[in-house]
Design a protein around this motif. Structure first.
Motif, PDB file in Angstrom:
ATOM      1  N   ARG A 161      68.483 -78.004 -68.193  1.00 54.42           N
ATOM      2  CA  ARG A 161      67.135 -77.626 -69.368  1.00 54.42           C
ATOM      3  C   ARG A 161      67.384 -76.025 -69.117  1.00 54.42           C
ATOM      4  O   ARG A 161      67.215 -75.351 -67.876  1.00 54.42           O
ATOM      5  CB  ARG A 161      65.886 -77.962 -67.902  1.00 54.42           C
ATOM      6  CG  ARG A 161      65.911 -79.959 -68.711  1.00 54.42           C
ATOM      7  CD  ARG A 161      65.010 -80.537 -67.278  1.00 54.42           C
ATOM      8  NE  ARG A 161      65.314 -79.885 -66.407  1.00 54.42           N
ATOM      9  CZ  ARG A 161      64.264 -80.128 -65.110  1.00 54.42           C
ATOM     10  NH1 ARG A 161      63.276 -80.954 -65.158  1.00 54.42           N
ATOM     11  NH2 ARG A 161      64.755 -79.372 -64.189  1.00 54.42           N
ATOM     12  N   ALA A 212      64.673 -77.092 -71.876  1.00 55.15           N
ATOM     13  CA  ALA A 212      63.916 -77.448 -71.235  1.00 55.15           C
ATOM     14  C   ALA A 212      61.843 -77.432 -71.702  1.00 55.15           C
ATOM     15  O   ALA A 212      62.039 -76.749 -72.825  1.00 55.15           O
ATOM     16  CB  ALA A 212      62.888 -76.684 -70.124  1.00 55.15           C
ATOM     17  N   ALA A 235      55.894 -78.195 -68.548  1.00 54.21           N
ATOM     18  CA  ALA A 235      55.316 -79.065 -67.933  1.00 54.21           C
ATOM     19  C   ALA A 235      53.721 -78.220 -67.970  1.00 54.21           C
ATOM     20  O   ALA A 235      53.509 -77.075 -68.671  1.00 54.21           O
ATOM     21  CB  ALA A 235      55.059 -78.665 -66.212  1.00 54.21           C
ATOM     22  N   GLU A 270      60.805 -77.524 -63.752  1.00 52.39           N
ATOM     23  CA  GLU A 270      61.434 -78.217 -65.128  1.00 52.39           C
ATOM     24  C   GLU A 270      61.628 -77.458 -65.951  1.00 52.39           C
ATOM     25  O   GLU A 270      63.103 -77.965 -66.595  1.00 52.39           O
ATOM     26  CB  GLU A 270      60.313 -78.636 -65.761  1.00 52.39           C
ATOM     27  CG  GLU A 270      59.774 -77.794 -66.867  1.00 52.39           C
ATOM     28  CD  GLU A 270      58.236 -76.673 -66.166  1.00 52.39           C
ATOM     29  OE1 GLU A 270      57.543 -76.626 -66.421  1.00 52.39           O
ATOM     30  OE2 GLU A 270      57.762 -77.405 -64.501  1.00 52.39           O
TER      31      GLU A 270
END
Length: 894
Positions: A302, A328, A331, A375
């Motif tokens: 990612r 990616a 979040a 992430e």
């Protein structure tokens, strides 16, 4: 394969330049100057009968006049002189030479070529030859520049090996401008003695090399190359440029498989199987050098993009999407953290646009958030120059964070002179720098592909489902066909051989007359298909030789009457050998696939998979793999094709039975290994749906095999050696001792879990609670060409196999010395299992031709020391360890 005496090539204490000269622009003058100017601290000698001194140093008239034999000699003289010089150097004690001379394909005075005469002269002394027709060798760390390259190399930890001298000079020049250094720089030339496999083995064990870069135009010894490449790539990032991707017009082939399995696809499969990373052009090579020279582990795929310009970010996203990369998804907590350090107008997503007026602190704060985001696996920093903040100021502020972060960060400084200082700061700091967003995304893609290739090596495959193959029956049928001269095998025999390997086939009967066909159809059951049998027809559908969905006898008679008429129209003169009547398989939602075997002239048998049907060559959706296969490798083969998306299901169509498909591919790979006569196999179509797979049509091409020849010689990767399986009496019952295989992963993990902490310490000299995936793969997915691990196994209480003990040996590349280790499950000690395993291992090592077996144990491992003494090992205390040695030569200790 051998690394013998290569230390004299890479770490010589003295050098002699044979043919040193002062003639401007000559090879001898250039090489001698480079050797003198490189900073080499050992003795340097020049040999030339025409000079008394050169560069203020004495010159010797011949090899015999040298004060001492040099470790390394560089030969710059005409081709005709090379064999004699090699003989003189070998007799004097030199053990490595670099032959820069070209033209050794010419005739030698005693017959044969000069090249062969050179190798013959070197052989008695085990003298290693780099070249001929090469540019030379550079080892910057010791100041060695034994080449006629126009520039030297900076010291570093990246090794470069090239079959092209021109590319050597190009990469050297480019690397100096980028500040990239090398542990060694090797021009292979013709590779008559020292070849790619030898150098991979040497560099894999070189503590001064962190990554290996190869430029290869051809491979001559497939198994040697694959064995060395698999070993090197497991330990170090290994990148390769394979030239010659284009393929000549497809040659006429017996099957679709033979036409589709092109050489470049095979090289791709081989490099992927080895765990190497392949790049396709010089630009990608340079980007890859930048990545590999400063490797940082990538833990996912990612990518986050940090930019001060929306347009540049969009360009990077477009390039990432085109390359099937993963952007990616930030979040909520990451978005909130970025909002705390960025102006309200930032993009609030990925790409993270921090606005064109961003000062250095804004870059730093945003990058810190992205580097800490779980992430995000890597970051691409894009910067377009502005008049507000100098680019160099931004780079200076970011450098501490760029160098200390745990994730890879790729930097792209867009522009020319205005960003030159920023680029230089990053280059000097050892960071990957790219000129365009597309180039940066390509560099990231290289990291991703390398990670995937390495992950493929670490997966533990599931065991094969279904019955064992009737290998003896298949071999007998193949032998009978070859003995009868039937090398082009029709559908019925081909399906019989497939069925012997457990591959589902549509029931097929061979007939010659209409009455026989009607009887066969009645037995099979309508509807049926009827197909032409002709030794002159390659593709039956092209001549109207296939009729489907025949539902009654009259239609069958009509079809048998029509096929000869259509054949006469399309291919007059073609012979009719009969027909096949086949069960009509009604699976309207199945996907048509092609699966086959072809024989590559370098890598031997390969398995092909792709979308099938009559338009298979037009669709050209296929991938190949080297056998043997397991379920993991079979799944990877399928995943490299476009048809994989259809197999996954869509709309109201359920997914195909993926396990059944992978099992069929594994069995096809097993056929490729088992049947040396099998040159080509074509299954088209193989139907696949949720009910499984079934082969509707198949044919084979066989070839005669010379009596007494090694049936495994054609394989690039040795398959599981089932002939080494043995049953032994033990503890009042029996135990199977056999080589380990990848499917033993779960049992091996359970075996490790059953060991005591003391036994783990004795075996690994460390305290571990469980094996990592990489360690498990390393213990169970072995290269049978250079190592062996015998396990003692039996059926456990739950009906699953359990591993009771293991004895393993890893041979050196010269197959002279093997290092062993043995471990028995803690609760089974003192019952003779260790002695049984070691006896089997010693017998194997002797049969393999190893001269000695060595091992290292801790002094308090009294059980192992007692076992070693009982088996005839000698012991020697070395610091805090005990070294064990067993002479395996005839007459040695037993």
């Amino acid at each position: 394969m051998t690394v013998r005496n290569l230390q004299y090539l890479f770490q010589p204490a003295s050098i002699a330049v044979i043919g040193a000269s002062n003639r401007p622009h000559s090879v001898g003058a250039t090489v001698y100057r480079n050797v003198l100017d490189g900073g080499f601290h050992g003795a340097i000698h020049a040999v030339n009968p025409k000079h008394a001194t050169l560069a203020g140093r004495p010159v010797y008239p011949d090899v015999a006049s040298l004060p001492a034999p040099p470790d390394l000699a560089v030969i710059c003289t005409p081709a005709a002189t090379v064999p004699g010089l090699v003989h003189q150097l070998g007799a004097a004690g030199t053990r490595a030479v670099i032959v820069l001379s070209a033209g050794l394909d010419g005739a030698a005075p005693g017959g044969g070529t000069l090249r062969q005469a050179m190798l013959t002269a070197a052989r008695p002394w085990l003298l290693r030859v780099l070249g001929p027709n090469c540019l030379g060798l550079l080892v910057p760390g010791i100041g060695l520049n034994a080449s006629f390259a126009p520039v030297g190399a900076l010291p570093g930890r990246l090794a470069f090996v090239s079959q092209s001298g021109a590319l050597v000079t190009t990469v050297l020049d480019w690397a100096r401008t980028r500040g990239i250094g090398f542990s060694s720089f090797v021009s292979l030339g013709d590779g008559s003695d020292v070849d790619v496999g030898d150098l991979l083995d040497y560099l894999a064990g070189d503590p001064g090399t962190d990554a290996i870069l190869l430029y290869v135009e051809s491979v001559r010894h497939a198994r040697k190359f694959m064995s060395a490449a698999r070993s090197a790539a497991r330990g170090k990032p290994t990148l390769i440029v394979k030239a010659g991707r284009s393929q000549d017009a497809a040659k006429a082939a017996f099957s679709h498989t033979g036409a589709l399995a092109g050489a470049d696809l095979v090289y791709d499969a081989a490099l992927r199987r080895a765990g190497m990373l392949r790049v396709l052009n010089t630009e990608a090579l340079f980007d890859a050098v930048a990545m590999l020279a400063r490797p940082r582990p990538l833990h996912g795929e990612r990518l986050a993009i940090l930019t001060n310009g929306g347009g540049a970010g969009v360009m990077a996203v477009d390039a990432l999407v085109a390359a099937n990369g993963t952007l990616a998804t930030l979040a909520p907590q990451t978005v909130e953290a970025l909002s705390q350090v960025l102006p309200a107008t930032w993009s609030h997503g990925n790409p993270v646009d921090i606005i064109g007026d961003a000062p250095p602190e804004r870059y730093r704060d945003a990058l810190a958030v992205l580097q800490g985001a779980p992430e995000v696996d890597a970051v691409l920093l894009l910067h377009a120059p502005t008049a507000i903040v100098p680019s160099a100021a931004i780079a200076t502020r970011l450098l501490p964070l760029l160098q200390s972060g745990g994730r890879p960060v790729l930097t792209c400084w867009l522009g020319g002179d205005s960003v030159a200082a920023a680029r230089r700061l990053c280059l000097d700091a050892g960071l990957p720098v790219f000129d365009t967003p597309e180039g940066a995304v390509q560099g990231f893609g290289q990291l991703v592909q390398y990670r995937r290739n390495q992950a493929l090596l670490m997966q533990v495959p599931a065991a094969l489902a279904g019955a064992e193959a009737d290998r003896a029956g298949a071999r007998a049928r193949v032998a009978a066909l070859v003995a009868a001269g039937t090398l082009r095998v029709g559908e019925a025999d081909s399906k019989a051989i497939l069925a012997a390997y457990g591959i589902p086939v549509a029931r097929t009967v061979v007939v010659e007359t209409a009455d026989q066909a009607i009887a066969a159809a009645a037995d099979i059951g309508y509807p049926v298909a009827v197909k032409l049998l002709s030794p002159d027809v390659v593709h039956k559908t092209d001549v109207g030789g296939v009729v489907l969905d025949i539902d009654h006898p009259d239609a069958l008679r009509a079809a048998l009457a029509d096929i000869p008429r259509r054949l006469a129209q399309h291919q007059p003169g073609a012979r009719i050998a009969g027909y096949t009547v086949q069960q009509m398989v009604r699976r309207p939602r199945a996907v048509e696939l092609i699966v086959g075997i072809s024989t590559d002239p370098v890598f031997g048998p390969v398995v092909l998979f792709g979308q099938g049907g009559i338009a298979v060559e037009v669709v050209a959706d296929q991938a190949v793999a080297l056998p043997p296969l397991n379920r993991v490798l079979a799944a990877d083969l399928v995943g490299r094709t476009r048809v994989a998306k259809l197999l996954a299901g869509y709309r109201d169509r359920p997914a195909a039975d993926f396990d059944a498909l992978c099992d069929a591919l594994v069995r096809i790979g097993q056929m490729a290994c088992d049947l040396p006569e099998l040159a080509e196999l074509d299954i088209n179509p193989l139907l696949a749906d949720s009910a499984g797979v079934v082969a509707l049509d198949a044919r084979m091409r066989l070839t005669a095999v010379a009596p007494g020849s090694d049936p495994l010689a054609r394989l690039a990767i040795l398959p599981y050696p089932d002939e080494l399986e043995q049953r032994w009496p033990w503890a009042g019952g029996t135990v199977t001792i056999r080589p380990v295989r990848p499917e033993d992963g779960p049992a091996h993990q359970a075996f490790f879990a059953a060991l005591s902490a003391e036994d783990i310490h004795f075996r690994l000299f460390a305290a571990l609670r469980e094996l990592s995936p990489a360690q498990l793969a390393r213990f169970t997915q072995i290269d049978y060409a250079r190592e062996m691990a015998f396990i003692a196994t039996r059926e456990g209480a739950a009906g699953q196999p359990e591993t009771l003990g293991v004895a393993r040996v890893v041979a050196d590349p010269d197959n002279v010395r093997g290092e062993f280790a043995v471990t028995v499950r803690t609760d089974l000690k003192a019952r003779g299992l260790g002695h049984l395993l070691m006896t089997r291992l010693i017998d194997y090592c002797r049969a393999r031709g190893l001269a000695e077996l060595t091992g290292t144990v801790l002094p308090d491992n009294v059980r192992m020391l007692a076992l070693a003494q009982a088996l005839g090992f000698t012991t020697r205390r070395a610091d805090d360890l005990v070294e064990l040695r067993l002479d395996l030569a005839p007459g040695g200790q037993a």
